[in-house]
Scaffold this motif. Structure first.
Motif, PDB file in Angstrom:
ATOM      1  N   LYS A 204      40.805  42.613  34.424  1.00  0.00           N
ATOM      2  CA  LYS A 204      40.700  42.874  35.852  1.00  0.00           C
ATOM      3  C   LYS A 204      39.861  44.120  36.118  1.00  0.00           C
ATOM      4  O   LYS A 204      40.058  45.151  35.502  1.00  0.00           O
TER       5      LYS A 204
ATOM      6  N   LYS B 144      38.637  45.725  39.629  1.00  0.00           N
ATOM      7  CA  LYS B 144      38.569  45.650  41.089  1.00  0.00           C
ATOM      8  C   LYS B 144      37.304  46.288  41.646  1.00  0.00           C
ATOM      9  O   LYS B 144      36.889  45.976  42.754  1.00  0.00           O
TER      10      LYS B 144
ATOM     11  N   ASN C  90      33.527  40.290  39.205  1.00  0.00           N
ATOM     12  CA  ASN C  90      34.429  39.424  39.962  1.00  0.00           C
ATOM     13  C   ASN C  90      33.710  38.203  40.514  1.00  0.00           C
ATOM     14  O   ASN C  90      34.279  37.111  40.576  1.00  0.00           O
TER      15      ASN C  90
END
Length: 463
Positions: free
Chosen positions: A296, A298, A304
């Motif tokens: 992950k 962000k 992403n």
């Protein structure tokens, strides 16, 4: 044999429900497993091999992953093997007779890869992977009863085209499924409503679409092309919606409550809202087991975005091996990314305008699926923006008159009107729904039977 066939409705369903109902609750998982095997073997006996491999892979793989939980390397290796085996079966056995327009056919350079397809492989492989992945992540412990794991992996209501369910959603019910009169009657009604959507709506739209495009896009006028795109979009939607309602109804008859797989996507004002309410279980599976499997980050929009496009490509492959399905899914993902990047600007636009923009974008996205290959797809897209007149082309008025009643019906079914009407009827002191349920079921049975006899009842899209 699929849900929308005379054979299933008048032979398999009553016989299976009779056996399932007579079995003791603690033995019903075994009845489900045997029913799944028969259901698969009827389409092609060779498909039982894939079904058995996926079920055994989930059962043994889940135990190994759990036993090696202290050793992440061994646990991860077991998870990778389980995922790789199921993914390989999904890719190579989803459809029989690959052609050169599919990715596999184009890569191998021949018209046929395998002599048969494994019915339901697009669903039970995802079940097997999610079962092992949940154990690997520590959110689930393996079940020692093989019948429960296998009946979940090969869950009959989901076999045709989903919804994709999690083991945690069925685990308690699988131990001893309970049939109640309320669930049985509600399940029959929901199943018959889904059968109506498939046979009376989706199949009619499919026949109409094939008639409109039989002469090719070269002879199609601009207005006719856009009308045809609307018909195609409704056809695609009601095909999956009908099977989803039949699956949920069938599951309810068996004592299982499944969540809705579609939540009125044609009422959404954003592309993100449309995607999140269309085939919810599949998109959620892709997010949880593909998107979230990567590290992950962000702060990295590029990473992403790449993860989202990868998920979109995987979802496209689930719908079909053709390049068109992948391009359609990736195109939708690009629309989502564009919408996310312009959210500050779009938030200032009136909601009614945003709704029109969203639905036009969705309508345009269907064009990517309009052809059997890229050549015919690009030909149809050109027809959508053709400004010059086409001599001898069919006029839009002819097709509008031919499809007007069907389009109005689709708009009503795709709107919140039916849900609102159902809610109002349930609020009345006199229970109209319960009183009229037998008559509605009988009417739908007669109507759907007539449509199945006159049509082929087969799934229009390969699942």
């Amino acid at each position: 044999m699929i849900f929308s066939s005379i054979l299933f409705l008048y032979f398999f369903l009553p016989v299976f429900m009779g056996i399932y109902g007579l079995a003791k609750p603690k033995h019903r998982a075994k009845a489900l497993a045997l029913g799944s095997c028969f259901f698969t073997a009827w389409e092609n006996p060779w498909g039982l091999i894939n079904l058995a491999v996926s079920g055994i892979c989930a059962y043994i793989g889940g135990i190994l992953i759990y036993n090696f939980r202290e050793n992440r390397r061994k646990s991860g290796a077991a998870m990778i093997i389980c995922a790789a085996v199921n993914a390989a079966m999904l890719v190579f056995f989803s459809y029989s007779g690959y052609d050169r327009t599919s990715l596999i056919g184009a890569a191998l350079g021949r018209d046929t890869v395998l002599p048969f397809s494994a019915f339901g492989v697009s669903v039970y492989t995802l079940h097997s992977i999610s079962y092992c992945a949940d154990i690997y992540r520590g959110s689930l412990e393996p079940d020692i009863k093989f019948s429960c794991v296998f009946s979940y992996t090969a869950f009959i209501p989901s076999m045709v085209c989903g919804p994709v369910v999690r083991y945690k959603e069925l685990s308690e019910s699988l131990k001893a499924p309970r049939i109640t009169s309320g669930k049985l009657s509600d399940g029959i009604l929901l199943f018959m409503f889904g059968l109506f959507e498939k046979t009376a709506v989706s199949d009619r739209l499919g026949f109409l679409w094939k008639d409109m495009t039989s002469a090719g896009a070269e002879s199609m006028q601009l207005e006719t092309a856009w009308l045809g795109l609307l018909i195609f979009g409704f056809w695609f939607y009601f095909e999956f919606l009908g099977f989803s309602h039949m699956a949920r109804g069938f599951a309810l008859m068996l004592g299982f409550e499944l969540k809705p797989n579609f939540k009125l996507p044609f009422t959404e004002k954003t592309i993100i809202g449309f995607a999140s309410s269309f085939n919810i279980s599949l998109n959620r599976w892709a997010k949880d087991y593909i998107y979230d499997s990567f590290t992950k980050n962000k702060d990295s929009r590029v990473i992403n975005s790449a993860k989202l496009l990868l998920c979109a490509a995987a979802v496209g492959l689930w719908y079909g091996t053709g390049v068109n399905f992948i391009l359609w899914s990736v195109f939708t993902a690009l629309l989502i990314l564009a919408e996310s990047g312009l959210k500050n600007i779009l938030s200032r636009i009136p909601s009614a305008v945003r709704f029109i923009m969203t639905q036009l974008s969705v309508l345009l996205s269907w064009s990517v699926l309009s052809g059997k290959d890229l050549h015919s797809t690009f030909g149809y897209i050109r027809a959508l923006f053709r400004l010059e007149a086409v001599s001898g082309g069919d006029t839009v008025w002819y097709w509008l008159k031919s499809s007007f009643v069907l389009i109005v019906l689709c708009m009503l079914l795709a709107s919140p009107l039916m849900k609102l009407l159902n809610s109002k009827l349930r609020d009345l002191k006199f229970d109209v729904i319960s009183f009229s349920k037998p008559m509605i079921i009988l009417a739908l049975l007669i109507l759907c039977t007539a449509f199945m006899v006159s049509g082929n009842g087969k799934a229009a899209f390969a699942f």
